[in-house]
Design an enzyme around this catalytic site. Structure first.
Site, PDB file in Angstrom:
ATOM      1  N   HIS A   1       7.136 -10.037   9.947  1.00  0.00           N
ATOM      2  CA  HIS A   1       7.726  -9.803   8.621  1.00  0.00           C
ATOM      3  C   HIS A   1       9.242  -9.919   8.722  1.00  0.00           C
ATOM      4  CE1 HIS A   1       4.025  -8.211   6.896  1.00  0.00           C
ATOM      5  NE2 HIS A   1       3.907  -7.376   7.910  1.00  0.00           N
TER       6      HIS A   1
ATOM      7  N   GLU B   1      -4.730  -7.256  10.768  1.00  0.00           N
ATOM      8  CA  GLU B   1      -4.556  -6.751   9.395  1.00  0.00           C
ATOM      9  C   GLU B   1      -4.437  -7.919   8.420  1.00  0.00           C
ATOM     10  OE1 GLU B   1      -1.565  -3.689   8.915  1.00  0.00           O
ATOM     11  OE2 GLU B   1      -2.329  -3.172   6.917  1.00  0.00           O
TER      12      GLU B   1
ATOM     13  N   ASP C   1       4.017  -6.980  14.004  1.00  0.00           N
ATOM     14  CA  ASP C   1       4.606  -5.980  13.100  1.00  0.00           C
ATOM     15  C   ASP C   1       5.840  -5.289  13.684  1.00  0.00           C
ATOM     16  OD1 ASP C   1       3.103  -6.163  10.764  1.00  0.00           O
ATOM     17  OD2 ASP C   1       1.518  -4.882  11.532  1.00  0.00           O
TER      18      ASP C   1
ATOM     19  N   HIS D   1      -2.593  -9.704  15.502  1.00  0.00           N
ATOM     20  CA  HIS D   1      -2.971  -8.508  14.737  1.00  0.00           C
ATOM     21  C   HIS D   1      -3.937  -8.945  13.645  1.00  0.00           C
ATOM     22  CE1 HIS D   1      -2.669  -4.758  12.661  1.00  0.00           C
ATOM     23  NE2 HIS D   1      -1.621  -5.010  11.912  1.00  0.00           N
TER      24      HIS D   1
ATOM     25  N   ASP E   1      -2.697  -8.885   5.981  1.00  0.00           N
ATOM     26  CA  ASP E   1      -1.473  -9.619   5.631  1.00  0.00           C
ATOM     27  C   ASP E   1      -1.187 -10.730   6.646  1.00  0.00           C
ATOM     28  OD1 ASP E   1      -1.029  -7.402   7.322  1.00  0.00           O
ATOM     29  OD2 ASP E   1       1.096  -7.333   6.852  1.00  0.00           O
TER      30      ASP E   1
ATOM     31  N   HIS F   1       0.806  -1.226   0.000  1.00  0.00           N
ATOM     32  CA  HIS F   1       0.000   0.000   0.000  1.00  0.00           C
ATOM     33  C   HIS F   1       0.841   1.280   0.000  1.00  0.00           C
ATOM     34  CE1 HIS F   1       0.265  -0.511   4.386  1.00  0.00           C
ATOM     35  NE2 HIS F   1      -0.497  -1.563   4.329  1.00  0.00           N
TER      36      HIS F   1
ATOM     37  N   HIS G   1       0.859  -1.078  15.262  1.00  0.00           N
ATOM     38  CA  HIS G   1       0.491   0.191  14.685  1.00  0.00           C
ATOM     39  C   HIS G   1      -1.004   0.342  14.418  1.00  0.00           C
ATOM     40  CE1 HIS G   1       0.136  -1.160  10.291  1.00  0.00           C
ATOM     41  NE2 HIS G   1       0.224  -2.246  11.008  1.00  0.00           N
TER      42      HIS G   1
ATOM     43  N   TYR H   1      11.190   0.026   7.343  1.00  0.00           N
ATOM     44  CA  TYR H   1       9.935  -0.476   7.893  1.00  0.00           C
ATOM     45  C   TYR H   1       9.433   0.466   8.993  1.00  0.00           C
ATOM     46  CZ  TYR H   1       6.601  -3.852   9.702  1.00  0.00           C
ATOM     47  OH  TYR H   1       5.452  -4.463  10.114  1.00  0.00           O
TER      48      TYR H   1
END
Ligand code: FEO
Length: 386
Positions: free
Chosen positions: A222, A80, A163, A78, A82, A24, A144, A191
Site C-alpha cells: 500500500h 487478504e 502490508d 498475503h 485487498d 473496514h 498482521h 497505518y
C-alpha cells in the site's frame, strides 16, 4: 495507466484506489493503492495483486511490459482480499503459473476461493531462483495475519514487504521522495496504529531479522515505495513496535448537554498545569482511526462519557471497542463524565480500561451541570494524581 519502472526489469503494476474512504472502519481520507510488482527475469514473476475491481487496471499496466499470460510465477505474500481479489481472473489467464505463498497462505486462499490452484507453499528462508535474481521468503506470521510473508531480492536489495511499511495514500507518485514527507510519515503512522499495533512483538522480530539485510528499497503493498527515508521509517517502526510513549495526554469524550465537555476541559487544564502535552478529541467530530494515530505514543488516555440509559454514549463505546482491539499497552487511563441520576457510565469506562490493562487514575464523575467550583475540583482531582 502506465507501469512505473522501479529498477531495470522491475515494474510497479498495481492499482490506485482513489475513492477509498473506509477500510473496514479505518478512514482512508487519501485513498490507497494495492501494489503489485512485476519482475521480468528468465521467469516472469508477479509479486502480489490487487483488489478485485482493479484487476483490469493491473493487467493494463502489465501488458505494456509483457504479455500477462506469460507470467510464470505469482508470489502472494498475503491472502487478504485487498491483495488477492484479482487472483481468480489472473489464475485463469495464466493457468500454468505457480503460486508461491506461505503454508497458511495456501489454507487461506483455499478457504477464500475454493480453487485447485498449483500452490507451492514456501518455508521460512526458502529461496526461489528467477534467473538473474533470487527471491528469499521470510514468513512474518501476525504482521498482521497468520499467513503474511515478505520476499527479499538480494541482487536488488529490495524487500517486497506487503502490508508492513505501507501507508494508505493514493497518488500518481510512487516514491517517498516524490511526495510531501510529513504526509507520508503521518500516513505511515496512521497505518501502523490502525493495522499493525497489536503485533508489536512480531514486528520487532521482523526488524531483528532485517538487521543484517542490505536494503535499498522497501516495496510495500500500500502507498509509496520507500527509498530515501529508509532509516527514518525503520526507526519509527522500532519506536512504535516497542510501545515507546511520550508524556502526552489524549482527552477523548462525547457529551450530551455540555457537562462532560466542561469536565474534559478541566481535565485538560490539569495536564496543562503539570506541563504535559494534551490533545482533545470530541468523538462527534473526529474519526476513531485518527485518534489511534495519536494514541500510539500517548502516555495518558482519558475517556469521558455522560451516562445514557445506564450505559455510555455509543460513540464512546465504539471508540473503546476499537482501541481495546488494537491493544495499546502500558498506558495510564482516566474515566470521567457527568450523569443525571444512575451514573453508571464512568464505571463502565473504568472497568473496560482496567480489563485492557491500563493503570487507572481514580475516576471522576459529576451529577448534572458542574459550576466553576466543581470544575476546579475536577482539575484538582486529576492534578493531584499526576
Ligand atoms: Fe493490505 Fe492485510 O491487507
Amino acid at each position: 495507466m502506465k507501469p512505473v519502472q522501479i529498477r531495470e526489469d522491475i515494474w510497479w503494476v498495481g492499482g490506485i484506489d482513489w475513492d477509498l474512504r473506509n477500510f473496514h472502519g479505518y478512514s482512508t481520507e487519501r485513498g490507497s493503492t494495492y501494489n503489485a510488482y512485476l519482475i521480468v527475469d528468465e521467469k516472469i514473476t508477479l509479486i502480489d495483486n490487487v483488489k478485485h475491481y482493479l484487476y483490469d487496471e493491473m493487467i493494463e499496466r502489465i501488458a505494456q511490459v509483457v504479455d500477462p499470460a506469460k507470467i510464470d510465477i505469482i508470489v502472494q505474500n498475503h491472502a487478504e482480499m485487498d491483495h488477492s481479489g484479482g487472483l481468480p481472473k489472473l489464475m485463469k489467464l495464466c493457468p500454468n503459473a505457480k503460486l508461491y505463498c506461505s503454508p497458511n497462505g495456501v489454507k487461506n486462499l483455499e478457504m477464500q476461493f475454493h480453487q485447485d490452484w498449483p500452490f507451492s507453499p514456501v518455508q521460512n528462508g526458502q529461496t526461489l531462483n528467477l534467473g538473474k535474481r533470487n527471491l528469499q521468503f521470510v514468513l512474518t506470521p501476525m504482521v498482521h495475519w497468520p499467513d503474511n510473508m515478505v520476499s527479499y531480492c538480494p541482487e536488488e536489495k529490495i524487500l517486497f514487504s506487503n502490508d508492513a511499511f505501507g501507508q494508505h495514500i493514493a497518488s500518481s507518485e510512487r516514491f517517498d521522495d516524490e511526495y510531501p514527507y510529513s504526509i507520508y510519515l503521518e500516513q505511515a503512522r496512521k497505518y501502523y496504529a490502525n493495522i499493525v499495533l497489536p503485533y508489536g512483538k512480531m514486528v520487532q522480530k521482523v526488524l531483528a531479522d532485517l538487521g543484517g539485510v542490505q536494503l535499498e528499497m522497501l516495496c510495500p503493498s500500500h502507498g509509496l515505495i520507500t527509498r530515501k527515508y529508509l532509516k527514518e521509517l525503520l526507526g519509527e517502526y522500532v519506536k512504535w513496535s516497542s510501545n515507546t510513549t511520550e508524556k502526552k495526554a489524549l482527552i477523548i469524550y462525547d457529551t450530551m448537554w455540555d457537562s462532560t465537555r466542561k469536565m474534559a476541559m478541566a481535565v485538560e487544564s490539569a495536564f496543562e498545569e503539570k506541563g504535559i502535552k494534551t490533545t482533545m478529541f470530541n468523538l462527534q467530530h473526529t474519526h476513531i482511526s485518527d485518534i489511534m494515530t495519536e494514541a500510539i505514543t500517548a502516555s495518558h488516555i482519558c475517556i469521558g462519557s455522560p451516562t445514557l440509559n445506564n450505559n455510555i454514549l455509543p460513540t464512546v463505546a465504539s471508540f473503546l471497542t476499537y482501541m481495546c482491539g488494537l491493544a495499546p499497552t502500558g498506558r495510564i487511563g482516566l474515566a470521567f463524565g457527568s450523569y443525571g441520576w444512575g451514573g453508571q457510565g464512568v464505571g463502565i469506562i473504568n472497568d473496560r480500561l482496567t480489563e485492557a490493562g491500563f493503570t487507572m487514575l481514580k475516576p471522576i464523575r459529576f451529577q448534572y451541570v458542574p459550576g466553576q467550583d466543581d470544575l476546579a475540583a475536577v482539575k484538582k482531582h486529576v492534578e493531584d494524581q499526576l
